[in-house]
Design an enzyme around this catalytic site. Structure first.
Site, PDB file in Angstrom:
ATOM      1  N   PRO A 247     -31.529 -12.907  20.349  1.00  0.00           N
ATOM      2  CA  PRO A 247     -30.398 -13.086  21.164  1.00  0.00           C
ATOM      3  C   PRO A 247     -30.302 -12.744  22.706  1.00  0.00           C
ATOM      4  O   PRO A 247     -29.474 -11.779  23.085  1.00  0.00           O
ATOM      5  CB  PRO A 247     -29.302 -11.911  20.371  1.00  0.00           C
ATOM      6  CG  PRO A 247     -30.439 -10.990  19.872  1.00  0.00           C
ATOM      7  CD  PRO A 247     -31.925 -11.817  19.495  1.00  0.00           C
ATOM      8  N   CYS A 248     -30.849 -13.660  23.311  1.00  0.00           N
ATOM      9  CA  CYS A 248     -30.641 -13.355  24.970  1.00  0.00           C
ATOM     10  C   CYS A 248     -29.319 -13.611  25.573  1.00  0.00           C
ATOM     11  O   CYS A 248     -29.012 -13.167  26.432  1.00  0.00           O
ATOM     12  CB  CYS A 248     -31.885 -14.280  25.504  1.00  0.00           C
ATOM     13  SG  CYS A 248     -31.544 -16.305  25.268  1.00  0.00           S
TER      14      CYS A 248
END
Length: 205
Positions: free
Chosen positions: A174-175
């Site tokens: 989850p950047c």
């Protein structure tokens, strides 16, 4: 194999016919034979989601690539054929589990992913950064500076930004939860609208 069937080592094998049970069965036999003879290194499928069509690619080790439409799926497959292996096949059933988990995520029923990941497309500090990102909880965000410190290099804020910008596994890793210190969203491999959509999804479910 008929002349219309894609070769197992074709990086751009066509999508399987959907009109007959026999064609589906034959394709499954082709995929099984490719795996048994060691000629299938990369399997891929496309998945329709609220942020567009995602290309999912896996190796025997795990999910290796998730790509947005804007990255050009054909170009991504071409790059993977060059960097990992030319033995690529459209084999959607090998990606059933990750597809199911992504569908649950977009439906607001999943807050974390539990799939094997192949990290070979990220190395060094970039890989260290990406491995830290699942630790940012669902619905939460962290600044680039915070992630840099967590990865052991507090001054490497720009390098964190580069790691996020080149993340080969967006959504699953989850950047999109990494934001600027002032709280603004910052850049994203899937585009600003996709990043905002993911953050909104996580804060409203």
């Amino acid at each position: 194999m008929t002349t219309s069937d894609p070769e197992p080592d074709s990086p751009f094998a066509a999508s399987p016919p959907e009109n007959t049970e026999i064609e589906t069965h034959l394709r499954e036999r082709l995929i099984t034979a490719a795996r048994e003879h060691g000629v299938l290194d990369l399997a891929y499928r496309a998945l329709e989601t609220p942020v567009g069509t995602l290309l999912l690619v896996t190796t025997e080790q795990g999910l290796v690539r998730v790509a947005y439409d804007r990255e050009d799926h054909e170009a991504v497959l071409g790059e993977l054929a060059e960097t990992i292996s030319p033995r690529v096949l459209h084999a959607p059933r090998r990606l059933d589990e990750v597809s199911h988990q992504l569908e649950e995520y977009f439906a607001g029923r999943r807050t974390a992913f539990d799939v094997a990941l192949d990290w070979q497309l990220s190395r060094g500090f970039r890989r260290e950064v990406l491995r830290k990102l699942p630790g940012i909880g669902y619905g939460a965000t962290a600044s680039y500076a915070h992630v840099a410190a967590a990865a052991g290099s507090p001054r490497a804020v720009r390098a964190v930004g580069t790691a996020c910008a080149t993340n080969p596994l967006p959504v699953v890793v989850p950047c999109h939860r990494v934001v600027r210190s002032d709280g603004s969203a910052g850049g994203y491999i899937g585009g600003a609208e996709a990043k905002r959509a993911l953050l909104d999804l996580e804060t409203t479910t």
